[in-house]
Scaffold this active site. Structure first.
Site, PDB file in Angstrom:
ATOM      1  N   HIS A 111      -2.047  -5.311   2.015  1.00 22.23           N
ATOM      2  CA  HIS A 111      -3.303  -6.064   1.972  1.00 22.23           C
ATOM      3  C   HIS A 111      -2.963  -7.509   1.627  1.00 22.23           C
ATOM      4  O   HIS A 111      -2.057  -7.754   0.834  1.00 22.23           O
ATOM      5  CB  HIS A 111      -4.221  -5.492   0.886  1.00 22.23           C
ATOM      6  N   PHE A 134     -15.159   4.773   8.322  1.00 21.95           N
ATOM      7  CA  PHE A 134     -13.788   4.934   7.830  1.00 21.95           C
ATOM      8  C   PHE A 134     -13.673   4.751   6.316  1.00 21.95           C
ATOM      9  O   PHE A 134     -12.582   4.791   5.756  1.00 21.95           O
ATOM     10  CB  PHE A 134     -12.851   3.959   8.553  1.00 21.95           C
ATOM     11  N   ARG A 172       2.514  -5.825   9.685  1.00 22.22           N
ATOM     12  CA  ARG A 172       1.646  -4.727  10.125  1.00 22.22           C
ATOM     13  C   ARG A 172       2.057  -4.134  11.473  1.00 22.22           C
ATOM     14  O   ARG A 172       1.569  -3.060  11.839  1.00 22.22           O
ATOM     15  CB  ARG A 172       0.201  -5.197  10.134  1.00 22.22           C
ATOM     16  N   ARG A 208      -1.516 -14.151   5.253  1.00 25.30           N
ATOM     17  CA  ARG A 208      -2.242 -13.517   6.357  1.00 25.30           C
ATOM     18  C   ARG A 208      -1.415 -13.582   7.636  1.00 25.30           C
ATOM     19  O   ARG A 208      -1.406 -12.641   8.428  1.00 25.30           O
ATOM     20  CB  ARG A 208      -3.598 -14.197   6.587  1.00 25.30           C
ATOM     21  N   LYS A 223       0.823  -1.208   0.000  1.00 22.84           N
ATOM     22  CA  LYS A 223       0.000   0.000   0.000  1.00 22.84           C
ATOM     23  C   LYS A 223       0.865   1.269   0.000  1.00 22.84           C
ATOM     24  O   LYS A 223       2.074   1.201   0.261  1.00 22.84           O
ATOM     25  CB  LYS A 223      -0.918  -0.021   1.230  1.00 22.84           C
ATOM     26  N   THR A 263      -5.096  -6.740  11.539  1.00 24.04           N
ATOM     27  CA  THR A 263      -5.448  -5.546  10.757  1.00 24.04           C
ATOM     28  C   THR A 263      -4.961  -4.253  11.410  1.00 24.04           C
ATOM     29  O   THR A 263      -4.437  -3.362  10.740  1.00 24.04           O
ATOM     30  CB  THR A 263      -6.992  -5.483  10.598  1.00 24.04           C
TER      31      THR A 263
HETATM   32  P1  GTP Z   1      -6.907  -5.905   4.191  1.00 19.36           P
HETATM   33  O1  GTP Z   1      -5.860  -6.938   3.989  1.00 19.36           O
HETATM   34  O2  GTP Z   1      -6.439  -4.504   3.899  1.00 19.36           O
HETATM   35  O3  GTP Z   1      -8.197  -6.255   3.484  1.00 19.36           O
HETATM   36  O4  GTP Z   1      -7.183  -5.905   5.755  1.00 19.36           O
HETATM   37  P2  GTP Z   1      -7.980  -6.962   6.607  1.00 19.36           P
HETATM   38  O5  GTP Z   1      -8.482  -8.075   5.752  1.00 19.36           O
HETATM   39  O6  GTP Z   1      -7.120  -7.317   7.764  1.00 19.36           O
HETATM   40  O7  GTP Z   1      -9.183  -6.097   7.091  1.00 19.36           O
HETATM   41  P3  GTP Z   1     -10.568  -5.781   6.354  1.00 19.36           P
HETATM   42  O8  GTP Z   1     -10.634  -6.432   5.016  1.00 19.36           O
HETATM   43  O9  GTP Z   1     -11.651  -6.048   7.310  1.00 19.36           O
HETATM   44  O10 GTP Z   1     -10.463  -4.211   6.162  1.00 19.36           O
HETATM   45  C1  GTP Z   1      -9.808  -3.601   5.080  1.00 19.36           C
HETATM   46  C2  GTP Z   1      -9.134  -2.332   5.562  1.00 19.36           C
HETATM   47  O11 GTP Z   1     -10.124  -1.461   6.105  1.00 19.36           O
HETATM   48  C3  GTP Z   1      -8.134  -2.578   6.680  1.00 19.36           C
HETATM   49  O12 GTP Z   1      -6.847  -2.820   6.150  1.00 19.36           O
HETATM   50  C4  GTP Z   1      -8.200  -1.297   7.470  1.00 19.36           C
HETATM   51  O13 GTP Z   1      -7.357  -0.304   6.880  1.00 19.36           O
HETATM   52  C5  GTP Z   1      -9.651  -0.840   7.284  1.00 19.36           C
HETATM   53  N1  GTP Z   1     -10.488  -1.267   8.403  1.00 19.36           N
HETATM   54  C6  GTP Z   1     -11.099  -2.463   8.563  1.00 19.36           C
HETATM   55  N2  GTP Z   1     -11.824  -2.507   9.685  1.00 19.36           N
HETATM   56  C7  GTP Z   1     -11.668  -1.312  10.276  1.00 19.36           C
HETATM   57  C8  GTP Z   1     -12.184  -0.735  11.480  1.00 19.36           C
HETATM   58  O14 GTP Z   1     -12.941  -1.340  12.249  1.00 19.36           O
HETATM   59  N3  GTP Z   1     -11.806   0.533  11.746  1.00 19.36           N
HETATM   60  C9  GTP Z   1     -10.989   1.238  10.925  1.00 19.36           C
HETATM   61  N4  GTP Z   1     -10.667   2.467  11.261  1.00 19.36           N
HETATM   62  N5  GTP Z   1     -10.470   0.738   9.779  1.00 19.36           N
HETATM   63  C10 GTP Z   1     -10.818  -0.519   9.451  1.00 19.36           C
HETATM   64 MG    MG Z   2      -9.553  -7.801   3.973  1.00 16.43          MG
END
Ligand code: GTP
Ligand code: MG
Length: 240
Positions: free
Chosen positions: A146, A63, A121, A101, A13, A107
């Protein structure tokens, strides 16, 4: 998914690029460390359309707007559009999704540091989200990479970011089909013939993801489609 061709989508990213962590991330994910191999790699200037499709599940959340600004590079390169890009990579091999992962970690970078020091991360940050009056209303997680969460998500995301022709044919994990028709895109609509300003999506002889081609045929004949048109065309608009 074809036997033995497990794949996952990784995005390096804009915060990782900005902090010069690309090489570090690639080293951690190397074939030597993970047993996974590249099936596709590209530098992508992320359009709002692509960002919205990638993060469709978060539409409407507090967000969401900042998430789109983040992935399009508007947060980390606000005055340098030429630097607004991500590195999109398909990794292939046994347990690709779970391995990625695990190396990515939780996250939220604060939790990543607490629960899994050393994961990618853990090097990220959490930024406050403010409303127009300057009051903190939430947070933005700048978590560097991601990684697809499940095999189903990996399939959707690989097909969202990559065309079959971006990937060596022997590494195609998902079914493809040869287009027999022309498909053009203009102003949110699918066309069968070229118009001034339209973009060619597929021509006869082009190899297209089978699911995309079926959806294009459905949309053309005004039948309900399982995939939104934007989700198909976004990758054909990458870097145009
Ligand atoms: P990715 O690999 O980026 O998809 O992350 P993830 O799979 O661990 O998380 P998810 O797909 O649920 O969310 C995608 C992105 O949204 C995350 O990387 C965060 O930047 C953002 N995000 C997700 N959940 C939250 C939340 O509860 N609060 C905030 N502020 N950001 C969130
Ligand atoms: Mg995700």
């Amino acid at each position: 998914m074809k036997e033995g061709l497990e794949q996952t989508l990784v995005l390096i990213k804009p915060d990782a690029l900005r902090n010069s962590l690309t090489g570090y991330v690639l080293s951690l994910l190397s074939e030597y460390h993970t047993g996974l191999v590249f099936a596709g790699v590209k530098i992508v200037h992320v359009t709002t359309m692509l960002a919205a499709e990638h993060y469709a599940e978060h539409r409407g959340k507090i967000f969401y707007a900042s998430l789109i600004d983040y992935i399009t590079g508007a947060i980390h390169y606000p005055t340098a559009p030429e630097k607004q890009r991500v590195v999109a990579i398909i990794y292939q091999g046994p347990e690709a999704v779970t391995k990625l992962r695990a190396i990515a970690g939780p996250t939220n970078p604060h939790q990543a540091r607490d629960q899994k020091p050393g994961c990618i991360r853990a090097l990220g940050t959490v930024a406050p989200l403010k409303n127009t009056e300057g009051k903190v209303v939430g947070e933005r997680m700048d978590n560097l990479i991601h990684a697809s969460a499940t095999d189903e998500e990996a399939q959707r995301e690989v097909k969202l970011w990559f065309r079959p022709s971006d990937i060596p044919p022997a590494m195609h994990a998902y079914t493809t089909r040869e287009s027999g028709d022309h498909f053009y895109f203009k102003n949110g609509r699918l066309l069968s013939t070229h118009e001034q300003g339209s973009v060619l999506i597929a021509a006869p002889g082009d190899i297209v993801w089978e699911s995309d081609l079926s959806a294009l045929e459905e949309i053309r004949s005004s039948r309900p489609s399982s995939i939104p048109l934007d989700s198909i065309v976004a990758k054909y608009l990458i870097n145009r």
